[in-house]
Design a protein around this motif. Structure first.
Motif, short mmCIF file in Angstrom:
data_model
loop_
_atom_site.label_atom_id
_atom_site.label_comp_id
_atom_site.label_asym_id
_atom_site.label_seq_id
_atom_site.Cartn_x
_atom_site.Cartn_y
_atom_site.Cartn_z
N TYR A 29 0.84 -1.19 0.00
CA TYR A 29 0.00 0.00 0.00
C TYR A 29 0.88 1.25 0.00
O TYR A 29 2.12 1.16 0.10
CB TYR A 29 -0.90 0.00 1.24
CG TYR A 29 -0.12 -0.04 2.54
CD1 TYR A 29 0.16 1.12 3.26
CD2 TYR A 29 0.35 -1.26 3.04
CE1 TYR A 29 0.88 1.08 4.44
CE2 TYR A 29 1.07 -1.31 4.22
CZ TYR A 29 1.34 -0.14 4.92
OH TYR A 29 2.07 -0.19 6.07
N TYR A 31 1.00 5.92 -0.66
CA TYR A 31 0.40 7.22 -0.96
C TYR A 31 1.39 7.99 -1.81
O TYR A 31 2.60 8.04 -1.50
CB TYR A 31 0.13 7.95 0.36
CG TYR A 31 -0.23 9.41 0.23
CD1 TYR A 31 -1.55 9.81 0.07
CD2 TYR A 31 0.75 10.40 0.29
CE1 TYR A 31 -1.89 11.15 -0.02
CE2 TYR A 31 0.42 11.74 0.20
CZ TYR A 31 -0.89 12.11 0.04
OH TYR A 31 -1.22 13.44 -0.05
N GLU A 33 1.92 11.76 -3.97
CA GLU A 33 1.42 13.12 -4.15
C GLU A 33 2.48 13.98 -4.83
O GLU A 33 3.69 13.84 -4.57
CB GLU A 33 1.08 13.74 -2.79
CG GLU A 33 0.67 15.18 -2.87
CD GLU A 33 0.82 15.89 -1.54
OE1 GLU A 33 1.29 17.04 -1.52
OE2 GLU A 33 0.47 15.28 -0.51
N SER A 58 4.81 11.37 0.67
CA SER A 58 4.57 10.14 -0.09
C SER A 58 5.34 8.97 0.53
O SER A 58 6.42 9.15 1.09
CB SER A 58 5.00 10.33 -1.54
OG SER A 58 4.28 11.36 -2.16
N ARG A 329 -9.97 7.09 -3.86
CA ARG A 329 -8.52 7.04 -3.67
C ARG A 329 -7.77 8.23 -4.22
O ARG A 329 -6.58 8.41 -3.91
CB ARG A 329 -7.97 5.76 -4.33
CG ARG A 329 -8.48 4.47 -3.68
CD ARG A 329 -7.74 3.27 -4.23
NE ARG A 329 -7.90 3.13 -5.67
CZ ARG A 329 -7.10 2.41 -6.46
NH1 ARG A 329 -6.07 1.78 -5.92
NH2 ARG A 329 -7.34 2.30 -7.74
N THR A 330 -8.41 9.06 -5.04
CA THR A 330 -7.72 10.14 -5.72
C THR A 330 -8.41 11.47 -5.50
O THR A 330 -9.64 11.54 -5.56
CB THR A 330 -7.64 9.86 -7.24
OG1 THR A 330 -7.03 8.58 -7.44
CG2 THR A 330 -6.83 10.93 -7.94
N LYS A 355 -3.35 13.87 -5.25
CA LYS A 355 -3.05 12.84 -4.26
C LYS A 355 -3.68 11.53 -4.68
O LYS A 355 -4.79 11.50 -5.18
CB LYS A 355 -3.60 13.25 -2.88
CG LYS A 355 -3.15 14.62 -2.39
CD LYS A 355 -3.73 14.93 -1.02
CE LYS A 355 -5.24 15.01 -1.04
NZ LYS A 355 -5.82 15.30 0.29
N HIS A 356 -2.96 10.44 -4.43
CA HIS A 356 -3.49 9.13 -4.78
C HIS A 356 -3.06 8.09 -3.75
O HIS A 356 -1.89 7.97 -3.41
CB HIS A 356 -2.98 8.68 -6.15
CG HIS A 356 -3.46 7.30 -6.55
ND1 HIS A 356 -4.75 7.04 -6.94
CD2 HIS A 356 -2.80 6.10 -6.58
CE1 HIS A 356 -4.87 5.76 -7.21
NE2 HIS A 356 -3.70 5.18 -7.01
N ASN A 357 -4.04 7.36 -3.19
CA ASN A 357 -3.78 6.25 -2.28
C ASN A 357 -3.86 4.92 -3.04
O ASN A 357 -4.72 4.76 -3.90
CB ASN A 357 -4.82 6.25 -1.15
CG ASN A 357 -4.69 7.44 -0.24
OD1 ASN A 357 -3.84 7.49 0.64
ND2 ASN A 357 -5.55 8.44 -0.45
#
Length: 358
Positions: A29, A31, A33, A58, A329-330, A355-357
């Motif tokens: 997982y 993150y 950005e 990130s 997520r985004t 941002k994206h998870n």
């Protein structure tokens, strides 16, 4: 092998695979950005650049659990900060690759016991009770605690004198009972040097409906350098008392924080332009306001007053932002912060990012 035997063997493998998956799980997982912005640290020149991690640093992580039976589980987590604007690894103060967290532990009805590098209660409280979370650029609390990120200035100092997670630590988290939970953390000095000392912290929280409260006490010691680290993970002895609250009114969520740092008489803080700091008071108030199903307005104002030998200094930060979710997520964001430090020209930051998870 006959067709029937092949089917039996395949069925057995499927069952074993399913059982293994049920008993042990591994996940990847993280993150990511990046933002385009204009950044001006206090007392310095403005610069336009693309950079990573303004709203949250990130990172990439690996975590796993194994069911040991009877409600007992083995757990671990390994996370590393990433500067995804350049692809660089961002180390912690100990100079390590697994810079965000690295621990292994056990959990069950008793709570969780973890050994290794683990988030401090002060950091957890800091990002939980302000609308900009763990942003080292836009959160007044994070800026005052850590003085990291794009607006960091040599004119200011890292009040917490440590990373967001303590290395070489033992951490115990209690189970949640009627909304109450607690955490205790200990990091030994790991040195025979009488000038080094152990670090302790304890925290307690309550979550009930729209109300959330948390208090943290820190008694931090000093420790030696680790490996090739440029500085010790905990270079200065200090105590801190931290109080936090939030309340969700539905139309908006309000946040408030107050922290008092006190440095040992034989070890006043002396970093950057602030020499001989013995005390510091930090506070923050903020709101997050959902304005559409996908958009939220963020606002936060915080100040720090440093009591130094022969002089006092104050630093005030105002931040405004808008976060727009494109999916679960985004999201896209726009944020602005303005900072004023006594006797210096102000600093500011303005950024537009994604941002994206995962």
């Amino acid at each position: 092998m006959s067709a029937n035997k092949k089917l039996v063997a395949l069925a057995a493998l499927t069952v074993v695979s399913g059982l293994a998956h049920a008993e042990s799980q591994l996940k990847v997982y993280g993150y990511l950005e990046a933002a385009l912005g204009s950044f001006k640290p206090v007392g310095e020149q403005s610069i336009t650049k693309v950079q990573s991690g303004d709203m949250m640093t990130s990172f990439i992580g690996f975590a796993g659990t194994e069911d040991l039976g009877g409600g007992l589980k083995a757990e671990f987590a390994l996370e590393s900060f990433i500067g995804n604007d350049t692809g660089a690894n961002i180390t912690n103060q100990a100079g390590q690759f697994w810079s965000r967290t690295s621990w292994v532990g056990l959990s069950g009805g008793f709570g969780r016991l973890a050994l290794g590098q683990y988030d401090t209660p002060l950091f957890t409280a800091g990002y939980t009770y302000n609308p900009f979370g763990s942003s080292m650029t836009y959160s007044p609390t994070m800026r005052h605690f850590y003085n990291l990120g794009s607006t960091a200035s040599s004119k200011l100092t890292n009040l917490s004198q440590a990373d967001t997670g303590w290395v070489n630590s033992v951490t115990y988290e209690t189970p949640v009972v009627a909304g109450f939970s607690g955490i205790v953390q200990f990091s030994p000095k790991e040195s025979a040097n009488a000038q080094n000392s152990n670090s302790y912290t304890v925290g307690g929280s309550y979550n009930g409906g729209p109300l959330s409260l948390m208090a943290v006490y820190v008694d931090a010691g000093t420790s030696p350098k680790i490996g090739s680290a440029a500085v010790s993970p905990y270079p200065t002895e200090f105590r801190a008392a931290n109080f936090n609250a939030s309340y969700d009114f539905g139309v908006l969520k309000a946040f408030g924080q107050y922290t008092r740092f006190k440095y040992y008489d034989n070890a006043p803080l002396s970093v950057g332009n602030l020499a001989g700091v013995t005390k510091a008071n930090v506070w923050q108030v903020g709101v997050s306001v959902p304005v559409t199903a996908s958009g939220t307005v963020l606002a936060s104002y915080g100040a720090a007053k440093y009591k130094a030998v022969g002089d006092d200094t104050s630093d005030k930060i105002l931040s405004l932002g808008y976060d727009h979710a494109l999916s679960k997520r985004t999201s896209l964001y726009a944020a602005f912060t303005s900072e004023k430090l006594s006797d210096f020209k102000g600093g500011r930051a303005l950024g537009l990012g994604v941002k994206h998870n995962f």
